[in-house]
Design an enzyme around this catalytic site. Structure first.
Site, PDB file in Angstrom:
ATOM      1  N   ASP A  51     -43.997  44.741 -30.597  1.00 42.82           N
ATOM      2  CA  ASP A  51     -42.990  44.095 -31.258  1.00 42.82           C
ATOM      3  C   ASP A  51     -42.973  42.715 -30.940  1.00 42.82           C
ATOM      4  OD1 ASP A  51     -40.368  44.219 -33.044  1.00 42.82           O
ATOM      5  OD2 ASP A  51     -39.986  43.081 -31.269  1.00 42.82           O
ATOM      6  N   TYR A  56     -42.170  33.913 -31.315  1.00 39.39           N
ATOM      7  CA  TYR A  56     -42.499  34.362 -29.854  1.00 39.39           C
ATOM      8  C   TYR A  56     -43.613  33.644 -29.440  1.00 39.39           C
ATOM      9  CZ  TYR A  56     -39.536  38.377 -30.971  1.00 39.39           C
ATOM     10  OH  TYR A  56     -38.368  39.281 -31.074  1.00 39.39           O
ATOM     11  N   LYS A  86     -42.767  39.458 -37.595  1.00 36.81           N
ATOM     12  CA  LYS A  86     -41.443  38.893 -38.347  1.00 36.81           C
ATOM     13  C   LYS A  86     -41.652  37.179 -38.545  1.00 36.81           C
ATOM     14  CE  LYS A  86     -39.020  41.226 -34.802  1.00 36.81           C
ATOM     15  NZ  LYS A  86     -39.862  41.149 -33.616  1.00 36.81           N
ATOM     16  N   HIS A 119     -36.506  38.296 -39.826  1.00 34.94           N
ATOM     17  CA  HIS A 119     -36.047  37.933 -38.453  1.00 34.94           C
ATOM     18  C   HIS A 119     -34.699  37.766 -38.346  1.00 34.94           C
ATOM     19  CE1 HIS A 119     -37.586  36.506 -34.208  1.00 34.94           C
ATOM     20  NE2 HIS A 119     -36.436  37.370 -34.318  1.00 34.94           N
ATOM     21  N   ASN A 167     -30.889  42.384 -37.813  1.00 36.37           N
ATOM     22  CA  ASN A 167     -29.407  41.615 -37.820  1.00 36.37           C
ATOM     23  C   ASN A 167     -28.728  41.789 -39.182  1.00 36.37           C
ATOM     24  OD1 ASN A 167     -30.280  41.005 -35.132  1.00 36.37           O
ATOM     25  ND2 ASN A 167     -31.579  39.477 -35.778  1.00 36.37           N
ATOM     26  N   GLN A 188     -33.645  46.206 -37.424  1.00 33.63           N
ATOM     27  CA  GLN A 188     -33.627  46.137 -35.950  1.00 33.63           C
ATOM     28  C   GLN A 188     -32.499  45.278 -35.446  1.00 33.63           C
ATOM     29  OE1 GLN A 188     -36.500  43.557 -33.134  1.00 33.63           O
ATOM     30  NE2 GLN A 188     -37.529  45.364 -33.832  1.00 33.63           N
ATOM     31  N   TRP A 214     -33.219  46.293 -30.343  1.00 31.58           N
ATOM     32  CA  TRP A 214     -33.647  45.052 -29.365  1.00 31.58           C
ATOM     33  C   TRP A 214     -32.383  44.841 -28.638  1.00 31.58           C
ATOM     34  CZ3 TRP A 214     -30.583  40.496 -29.341  1.00 31.58           C
ATOM     35  CH2 TRP A 214     -29.855  40.427 -30.376  1.00 31.58           C
ATOM     36  N   SER A 215     -32.758  44.242 -27.318  1.00 29.98           N
ATOM     37  CA  SER A 215     -31.964  44.231 -26.191  1.00 29.98           C
ATOM     38  C   SER A 215     -31.180  45.697 -25.618  1.00 29.98           C
ATOM     39  CB  SER A 215     -30.856  43.350 -26.624  1.00 29.98           C
ATOM     40  OG  SER A 215     -29.942  42.915 -25.329  1.00 29.98           O
ATOM     41  N   LEU A 217     -31.588  47.046 -23.032  1.00 31.45           N
ATOM     42  CA  LEU A 217     -31.262  47.075 -21.727  1.00 31.45           C
ATOM     43  C   LEU A 217     -30.161  45.967 -21.275  1.00 31.45           C
ATOM     44  CD1 LEU A 217     -34.487  47.446 -19.890  1.00 31.45           C
ATOM     45  CD2 LEU A 217     -33.026  49.202 -20.693  1.00 31.45           C
ATOM     46  N   PRO A 294     -17.071  49.855 -22.230  1.00 34.73           N
ATOM     47  CA  PRO A 294     -16.530  48.730 -22.984  1.00 34.73           C
ATOM     48  C   PRO A 294     -17.466  47.906 -23.883  1.00 34.73           C
ATOM     49  CG  PRO A 294     -15.710  48.543 -20.650  1.00 34.73           C
ATOM     50  CD  PRO A 294     -16.613  49.529 -20.873  1.00 34.73           C
ATOM     51  N   GLN A 295     -17.146  47.856 -24.942  1.00 34.50           N
ATOM     52  CA  GLN A 295     -18.198  47.482 -26.189  1.00 34.50           C
ATOM     53  C   GLN A 295     -17.892  45.925 -26.178  1.00 34.50           C
ATOM     54  OE1 GLN A 295     -20.628  49.612 -27.993  1.00 34.50           O
ATOM     55  NE2 GLN A 295     -19.785  50.371 -25.834  1.00 34.50           N
ATOM     56  N   ARG A 296     -19.101  45.339 -26.221  1.00 37.93           N
ATOM     57  CA  ARG A 296     -19.131  43.603 -26.292  1.00 37.93           C
ATOM     58  C   ARG A 296     -20.640  43.293 -26.929  1.00 37.93           C
ATOM     59  NH1 ARG A 296     -20.117  38.674 -23.777  1.00 37.93           N
ATOM     60  NH2 ARG A 296     -20.540  39.615 -21.681  1.00 37.93           N
TER      61      ARG A 296
END
Length: 322
Positions: A51, A56, A86, A119, A167, A188, A214-215, A217, A294-296
């Site tokens: 990806d 990048y 992208k 993107h 996004n 994505q 994406w992200s 982790l 908890p969500q953020r």
């Protein structure tokens, strides 16, 4: 040495995509030769999905890695690897998308990408000296319809086997689907156990759009990320009980949601670990515990807000899902 075989997901375009990809955005980017060596290692341990993106700066290194991998017999041809790229937001305009893809293909040394993704649903001035250094005045209105028509042109020209977005929330997707001749194959988005995207995933599932994370982790040890995933006590408990790492549990969670994940590492051992998520399963109890995290959102996106652009508030950027 044969690497681990990664399962595929069938996209609405009819093409298959490996469910774990190698994310290639890097801070303090090393030389193309150093990066290519890392990507050859990734191919050796089993990665078949890379990806990348114009911004990048890793497209050339990926191209070099493919040539090297073929030369040393890790793969037989470019067709064995799935490449996502992208255009950057400076090219997010109807007349600039196809030329941007052609530039990316030249850097990759390839005739097509497997997946081309818008993107961000934002646009920057095309003539920026440095495309990543900009002010609020450099943000311009984003044309959802015009940019998507250009993406469809990329598909019709055979330059991209599948097309999609990054996004996009439910409002932007609804607007896009109203005007699309070719629906997006992939959305994505930031997704992980600390930002689970349940509403958006359900919407995309109903529309036949695959959600890719994406992200996955939580952008651990990156300036805008946090330890919300990698230092989470619930994930740690589950990982310990299963003899796995927190990263493996987080990636397995993404996989069990029916999504794919982009995992970043330059360390060969961790690359192997990030692929090693198929020999265990998260139980209903595990999934219930993870749902309590908890969500953020980690990446807030404040930088994309401007009176000049299409998004003046975070609610507008994220379609009210802030």
């Amino acid at each position: 040495m044969a690497g681990k075989k990664i399962p595929d997901v069938l996209l609405n375009s009819g093409h298959k995509m490996p469910v774990i990809g190698m994310g290639t955005s890097v801070e303090n980017r090393p030389s193309n030769e150093t990066l290519a060596s890392i990507y050859v290692d990734a191919i050796e341990v089993g990665y078949r999905h890379f990806d990348t993106a114009a911004v990048y700066g890793t497209e050339e290194a990926i191209g070099l890695a493919m040539v090297k991998a073929i030369d040393i017999g890790l793969i037989k041809s470019r067709d064995e690897v799935f490449i996502t790229s992208k255009p950057w937001n400076t090219d997010a305009r109807r007349d600039l998308i196809v030329p941007a893809l052609k530039t990316s293909l030249k850097k990759l040394g390839m005739e097509y990408v497997d997946l081309y993704l818008i993107h961000w649903p934002v646009r920057l001035r095309h003539d920026l000296e440095n495309p990543t250094v900009f002010t609020k005045e450099d943000l311009l209105p984003f044309d959802i319809e015009g940019t998507w028509k250009a993406m469809e042109e990329c598909y019709k020209l055979g330059l991209a086997k599948s097309i999609g977005i990054c996004n996009y929330g439910t409002k932007k997707l609804t607007k896009l689907l109203e005007i699309a001749t070719i629906p997006p194959a992939v959305n994505q988005v930031e997704m992980n156990p600390s930002w689970q995207q349940g509403k958006l995933r359900e919407f995309c599932k109903q529309k036949g759009i695959h959600v890719s994370a994406w992200s996955a982790l939580g952008a651990y040890k990156i300036f805008w990320g946090s330890g919300a995933v990698m230092e989470n006590s619930i994930l740690q408990d589950i990982a310990t009980a299963k003899g796995k790492t927190i990263a493996q549990v987080a990636l397995r969670w993404v996989y069990q949601q029916g999504s794919s994940a982009m995992a970043k590492s330059t360390n060969k051992e961790r690359m192997k670990q990030n692929l090693d998520i198929l020999d265990f399963e998260l139980s209903e109890e595990d999934l219930e515990r993870i749902s309590q995290i908890p969500q953020r959102r980690q990446y807030t996106g404040d930088m994309w807000l401007s009176e000049n652009g299409s998004c003046k508030t975070l609610e507008e950027l994220w379609d009210d899902d802030v």
